[in-house]
Motif scaffolding. Structure first.
Motif, PDB file in Angstrom:
ATOM      1  N   ARG A   8      -0.966   9.704   2.036  1.00  0.00           N
ATOM      2  CA  ARG A   8      -0.973  10.811   0.809  1.00  0.00           C
ATOM      3  C   ARG A   8      -2.307   9.874   0.029  1.00  0.00           C
ATOM      4  O   ARG A   8      -2.546   9.440  -0.598  1.00  0.00           O
ATOM      5  CB  ARG A   8      -0.001  10.194  -0.508  1.00  0.00           C
ATOM      6  CG  ARG A   8      -0.571  11.134  -2.048  1.00  0.00           C
ATOM      7  CD  ARG A   8       0.820  10.840  -2.880  1.00  0.00           C
ATOM      8  NE  ARG A   8       1.093  11.607  -3.589  1.00  0.00           N
ATOM      9  CZ  ARG A   8       1.412  11.346  -4.976  1.00  0.00           C
ATOM     10  NH1 ARG A   8       2.255   9.765  -4.892  1.00  0.00           N
ATOM     11  NH2 ARG A   8       0.744  12.276  -5.993  1.00  0.00           N
ATOM     12  N   TYR A   9      -3.018  11.442   0.476  1.00  0.00           N
ATOM     13  CA  TYR A   9      -4.510  10.540   0.517  1.00  0.00           C
ATOM     14  C   TYR A   9      -5.587  11.020  -1.457  1.00  0.00           C
ATOM     15  O   TYR A   9      -5.728   9.501  -2.303  1.00  0.00           O
ATOM     16  CB  TYR A   9      -5.723  11.137   1.102  1.00  0.00           C
ATOM     17  CG  TYR A   9      -6.684  10.938   0.808  1.00  0.00           C
ATOM     18  CD1 TYR A   9      -7.861  10.345   1.154  1.00  0.00           C
ATOM     19  CD2 TYR A   9      -7.884  12.088   0.453  1.00  0.00           C
ATOM     20  CE1 TYR A   9      -9.031  10.110   1.037  1.00  0.00           C
ATOM     21  CE2 TYR A   9      -9.181  12.172   0.475  1.00  0.00           C
ATOM     22  CZ  TYR A   9     -10.265  10.520   0.545  1.00  0.00           C
ATOM     23  OH  TYR A   9     -10.879  10.771   0.414  1.00  0.00           O
ATOM     24  N   ALA A  10      -4.582  11.449  -2.030  1.00  0.00           N
ATOM     25  CA  ALA A  10      -5.168  11.611  -3.382  1.00  0.00           C
ATOM     26  C   ALA A  10      -3.815  11.973  -4.674  1.00  0.00           C
ATOM     27  O   ALA A  10      -2.466  12.171  -3.698  1.00  0.00           O
ATOM     28  CB  ALA A  10      -5.920  12.383  -4.173  1.00  0.00           C
ATOM     29  N   ALA A  69      -4.054   6.332   0.070  1.00  0.00           N
ATOM     30  CA  ALA A  69      -5.344   5.834   0.442  1.00  0.00           C
ATOM     31  C   ALA A  69      -6.135   4.962   1.284  1.00  0.00           C
ATOM     32  O   ALA A  69      -6.600   4.969   1.996  1.00  0.00           O
ATOM     33  CB  ALA A  69      -6.638   6.724  -0.473  1.00  0.00           C
ATOM     34  N   GLN A  77     -11.518  10.088  -8.003  1.00  0.00           N
ATOM     35  CA  GLN A  77     -10.394  11.499  -6.777  1.00  0.00           C
ATOM     36  C   GLN A  77      -9.683  12.040  -8.198  1.00  0.00           C
ATOM     37  O   GLN A  77      -8.891  13.097  -7.849  1.00  0.00           O
ATOM     38  CB  GLN A  77      -9.973  10.465  -6.234  1.00  0.00           C
ATOM     39  CG  GLN A  77      -9.571  10.891  -4.972  1.00  0.00           C
ATOM     40  CD  GLN A  77      -8.829  10.082  -4.337  1.00  0.00           C
ATOM     41  OE1 GLN A  77      -8.721   9.578  -4.205  1.00  0.00           O
ATOM     42  NE2 GLN A  77     -10.040   9.240  -2.998  1.00  0.00           N
ATOM     43  N   PHE A  78      -9.495  11.324  -9.406  1.00  0.00           N
ATOM     44  CA  PHE A  78      -8.093  12.010  -9.956  1.00  0.00           C
ATOM     45  C   PHE A  78      -8.066  12.881 -11.056  1.00  0.00           C
ATOM     46  O   PHE A  78      -8.321  13.627 -11.413  1.00  0.00           O
ATOM     47  CB  PHE A  78      -7.821  10.494 -11.005  1.00  0.00           C
ATOM     48  CG  PHE A  78      -6.426  10.351 -10.095  1.00  0.00           C
ATOM     49  CD1 PHE A  78      -5.067  10.600  -9.229  1.00  0.00           C
ATOM     50  CD2 PHE A  78      -6.437   8.721  -9.032  1.00  0.00           C
ATOM     51  CE1 PHE A  78      -4.862  10.236  -8.398  1.00  0.00           C
ATOM     52  CE2 PHE A  78      -5.915   8.333  -8.346  1.00  0.00           C
ATOM     53  CZ  PHE A  78      -4.549   9.368  -7.721  1.00  0.00           C
ATOM     54  N   ASP A 128       2.249   4.062  -1.257  1.00  0.00           N
ATOM     55  CA  ASP A 128       3.061   4.821  -2.658  1.00  0.00           C
ATOM     56  C   ASP A 128       4.721   4.728  -3.033  1.00  0.00           C
ATOM     57  O   ASP A 128       5.771   5.360  -1.990  1.00  0.00           O
ATOM     58  CB  ASP A 128       2.209   6.379  -2.412  1.00  0.00           C
ATOM     59  CG  ASP A 128       2.698   7.328  -3.143  1.00  0.00           C
ATOM     60  OD1 ASP A 128       2.399   6.980  -4.871  1.00  0.00           O
ATOM     61  OD2 ASP A 128       3.496   8.387  -3.332  1.00  0.00           O
ATOM     62  N   ASN A 150       3.134  -0.134  -7.950  1.00  0.00           N
ATOM     63  CA  ASN A 150       1.339   0.260  -7.267  1.00  0.00           C
ATOM     64  C   ASN A 150       1.811   1.476  -7.539  1.00  0.00           C
ATOM     65  O   ASN A 150       1.571   2.406  -6.093  1.00  0.00           O
ATOM     66  CB  ASN A 150       0.841  -0.616  -5.684  1.00  0.00           C
ATOM     67  CG  ASN A 150      -0.213  -0.179  -5.051  1.00  0.00           C
ATOM     68  OD1 ASN A 150      -1.233   0.217  -6.475  1.00  0.00           O
ATOM     69  ND2 ASN A 150      -0.234   0.159  -4.059  1.00  0.00           N
ATOM     70  N   SER A 151       0.911   2.268  -8.282  1.00  0.00           N
ATOM     71  CA  SER A 151       0.429   3.680  -8.461  1.00  0.00           C
ATOM     72  C   SER A 151       0.097   3.783  -9.522  1.00  0.00           C
ATOM     73  O   SER A 151       0.102   4.230 -10.708  1.00  0.00           O
ATOM     74  CB  SER A 151       2.142   4.302  -9.058  1.00  0.00           C
ATOM     75  OG  SER A 151       1.980   5.244  -8.749  1.00  0.00           O
ATOM     76  N   PRO A 152      -1.758   4.385  -8.693  1.00  0.00           N
ATOM     77  CA  PRO A 152      -2.571   4.133  -9.341  1.00  0.00           C
ATOM     78  C   PRO A 152      -3.071   5.602 -10.120  1.00  0.00           C
ATOM     79  O   PRO A 152      -3.326   5.673 -11.305  1.00  0.00           O
ATOM     80  CB  PRO A 152      -3.492   3.982  -8.001  1.00  0.00           C
ATOM     81  CG  PRO A 152      -3.458   4.352  -7.190  1.00  0.00           C
ATOM     82  CD  PRO A 152      -1.749   3.508  -7.134  1.00  0.00           C
ATOM     83  N   GLU A 153      -1.839   6.549  -9.689  1.00  0.00           N
ATOM     84  CA  GLU A 153      -2.086   8.427 -10.590  1.00  0.00           C
ATOM     85  C   GLU A 153      -1.154   7.328 -11.682  1.00  0.00           C
ATOM     86  O   GLU A 153      -1.568   8.508 -12.665  1.00  0.00           O
ATOM     87  CB  GLU A 153      -1.434   8.514  -9.416  1.00  0.00           C
ATOM     88  CG  GLU A 153       0.116   8.198  -9.170  1.00  0.00           C
ATOM     89  CD  GLU A 153       0.683   9.394  -8.543  1.00  0.00           C
ATOM     90  OE1 GLU A 153       0.268  10.776  -8.262  1.00  0.00           O
ATOM     91  OE2 GLU A 153       2.019   8.950  -8.031  1.00  0.00           O
ATOM     92  N   LEU A 209       1.270  -1.274   0.158  1.00  0.00           N
ATOM     93  CA  LEU A 209      -0.100  -0.306  -0.341  1.00  0.00           C
ATOM     94  C   LEU A 209       0.669   1.483  -0.262  1.00  0.00           C
ATOM     95  O   LEU A 209      -0.180   2.111  -0.304  1.00  0.00           O
ATOM     96  CB  LEU A 209      -0.574   0.254   1.242  1.00  0.00           C
ATOM     97  CG  LEU A 209      -1.439  -0.913   1.383  1.00  0.00           C
ATOM     98  CD1 LEU A 209      -2.829  -1.053   2.335  1.00  0.00           C
ATOM     99  CD2 LEU A 209      -2.506  -1.333  -0.189  1.00  0.00           C
TER     100      LEU A 209
END
Lengths: 299, 340
Positions: free
Chosen positions: A220-222, A154, B183-184, A146, B71-74, A144
């Motif tokens: 880091r939420y977003a 999140a 969110q993004f 980042d 693991n970086s959804p952004e 989890l």
């Protein structure tokens, strides 16, 4: 990591080869009808698992005292299990006891050494936990994290917040959140490139996690939003912390042409992490609209 | 005459059009370059050649490697923004200078083979907005979600920069719920819909862009055209096939007919489709499914009319197919759209 341990790998190979040569010298090969398949399977599996431990230790741990203990312990185990497996194929003369000593003695010694190493690992882990304060609470899950900021994301925040809410409700204490949002981060990225944005984010997260207390955790939420969970904190204390963070950030910001941050705080009175975070989103939006640091009381 | 199509093994993408940005993003997040490039035909020394090209399948492998390592959804959203503001992509630069959204999107669609050969769209008008439905034009393995997020983040980023806000825009997604999108992207997202679809209100389309500049726009368009010499305008085979079939409805094309229309042999058509991990019957079925859904959304058709428009021999067959696609019979599906 394994490159740090070249000599160790060499040493273990030499040791195993020596064992093999010694066994061949002192004994004679068994006939294939004398092999016991079940024994070979059992002892072979034990040997493989021990080799796996050795490999994991070598590939995952940096050189150091604890690593040495763990390594030599497992090496003795591997040696002992290796000879154990060999005597399924090789028969020794009754009067020579050397091989059976070599076979049975290293295992218990190896176990003791390994245990000592594990105790050292435990101590080391406690030291690392102290190092991680401010970045981690009760839960650890490396998936989890980042990868850019090395803060938790999140999903972790949801889990931790839910647990803290339940604890605080049952103990009638106050739980606060601080929400930090970077102003016009998209614009900063556009003007200076994504690379500059990434650098800014990782510096900012270093700063934020170093400025929090040991009991707090920041996630880091977003993309451009951080949330700090402040357990057992009154709104007044949280407000002081928000102001403190703001001052710290001004120092970071004034050094270069970096974007400002909006900081908003709130008291958590919701019963679920999801509604609390929705409230946090509203709080930060209101703070942004006012464009000043404001305390958002619970609506 | 249908436009040329590219084979699965053609190098149709430029390294500078996303690949280098993606690698830089991933490396800053701790991924190792040689692991990212493993399994692709890309060499490290080619990365900075201005006209270096890659296969689409390499691009998909690259995305897979990224997701395995990080693991970086952004990532998709950041990449979308990086592309939009990249100095090396004249197509994206031209988008900023367009007069309005309508011109920008038609520019993006016209030159999409340079950046997004993997999607084609159908537009249809709803009450207060125009819905853009995105369809995969080629076999995307399981990177469909990533590519769609990338495209959406680029379009919405453009709207945000040029028009100031994206409120009112909504996004419909085929796949099940995940928390990140909202969110993004900052727009309303609904999940488990019939198609991937971006609904943009009518007021957005003609609003002038902040940076609108006709001279710059035509200059950038010219360099896009020059780039066309390297990346010629061509479409993916599954897309062409779907378009042909859609136009031919209610008549159903056979595999041999399509192969003849494309100037291929029937077996090589089959082989090329299997490289996209699809086959003729599946594409045909998809075309009829989409056509049925759109007809039902647009007006009041009886099952018999629908069956004849979609080339079914009778309405029973149509009803059965419809049940298979949606899980409900046509009449209850109609109820969703026409409550009266």
């Amino acid at each position: 990591m394994w490159r740090q341990h070249r000599y160790k790998i060499l040493l273990s190979l030499i040791l195993l080869v020596c064992g093999l040569l010694l066994a061949i010298n002192t004994g004679a090969a068994k006939h294939s009808s004398e092999f016991d398949a079940l024994d070979i399977l059992g002892e072979g599996t034990t040997l493989l698992v021990a080799c796996g431990w050795l490999g994991l230790i070598i590939s995952s741990r940096p050189a150091g005292r604890v690593t040495e203990w763990l390594y030599y312990g497992s090496l003795l185990l591997v040696f002992s299990y290796f000879l154990d497996l060999l005597d399924e194929f090789i028969r020794y003369q009754e009067q020579v006891r050397l091989m059976s000593w070599l076979e049975s003695l290293p295992a218990p010694v190896g176990m003791l050494v390994l245990t000592y190493g594990l105790v050292g690992w435990h101590r080391e882990q406690r030291a690392i936990n102290r190092q991680l304060r401010g970045r981690e609470l009760f839960l650890r899950d490396h998936q989890l994290i980042d990868p850019l900021t090395q803060l938790y994301g999140a999903d972790y925040l949801h889990a931790v917040l839910q647990r803290e809410i339940e604890l605080h409700l049952s103990q009638h204490r106050t739980l606060c959140l601080l929400v930090l949002d970077i102003d016009d981060f998209a614009g900063f990225n556009r003007r200076h490139g994504i690379a500059a944005g990434d650098t800014y984010l990782s510096r900012l997260s270093e700063l934020l996690s170093s400025q929090l207390r040991h009991s707090d955790v920041i996630c880091r939420y977003a993309g451009d939003r951080f949330v700090a969970v402040l357990p057992n904190t009154t709104p007044g204390q949280a407000q002081i912390m928000a102001q403190h963070l703001r001052q710290q950030i001004t120092q970071l910001v004034s050094a270069e042409e970096a974007p400002q941050l909006t900081v908003a705080g709130m008291t958590v009175q919701q019963r679920s992490a999801q509604t609390a975070l929705q409230q946090a989103d509203i709080a930060i939006k209101q703070a942004k609209a006012g464009n000043v640091l404001k305390w958002q009381p619970e609506l | 005459m249908s436009p040329r199509h590219f084979g699965y093994q053609d190098k149709i993408l430029l390294l500078q059009h996303g690949c280098t940005d993606l690698l830089a993003l991933a490396q800053r997040r701790g991924a190792e370059l040689h692991k990212l490039l493993s399994g692709t035909g890309i060499f490290e020394q080619d990365l900075h050649k201005p006209l270096g090209r890659l296969h689409f399948s390499d691009w998909l492998t690259l995305l897979k490697n990224c997701q395995q390592q990080l693991n970086s959804p952004e990532l998709a959203y950041l990449l979308g923004n990086a592309l939009l503001n990249s100095r090396y992509i004249s197509l994206c630069q031209s988008l900023h200078y367009a007069q309005n959204l309508s011109q920008a999107l038609s520019q993006l669609y016209y030159f999409r083979h340079q950046l997004f050969p993997c999607f084609y769209v159908r537009l249809y008008r709803q009450q207060h907005c125009i819905a853009i439905e995105f369809k995969p034009a080629l076999g995307l393995a399981n990177q469909h979600g990533f590519m769609f997020s990338l495209l959406c983040s680029l379009i919405l980023g453009l709207i945000k920069q040029q028009l100031g806000s994206v409120s009112g825009i909504s996004l419909q997604l085929q796949h099940a719920e995940s928390a990140q999108q909202q969110q993004f992207l900052g727009v309303a997202v609904s999940f488990n819909q019939a198609a991937d679809c971006l609904c943009i209100p009518l007021s957005f389309w003609r609003q002038p862009f902040v940076d609108a500049n006709a001279v710059q726009f035509s200059a950038k368009t010219r360099s896009c055209r020059q780039l066309n010499r390297v990346l010629c305008k061509q479409r993916a085979l599954p897309e062409i096939l779907c378009r042909l079939q859609r136009r031919a409805l209610p008549q159903l094309l056979s595999q041999d007919q399509v192969a003849a229309m494309l100037g291929l042999s029937s077996s090589s058509l089959k082989r090329q489709l299997s490289q996209h991990r699809t086959h003729f019957a599946a594409l045909l079925d998809g075309v009829r499914r989409d056509a049925a859904r759109q007809l039902l959304q647009q007006g009041h058709y009886s099952n018999r009319q629908l069956a004849s428009r979609l080339g079914y021999s009778d309405e029973h067959n149509f009803r059965r197919a419809f049940k298979r696609w949606t899980g409900v019979i046509p009449s209850s599906f109609k109820g969703l759209f026409n409550p009266h």
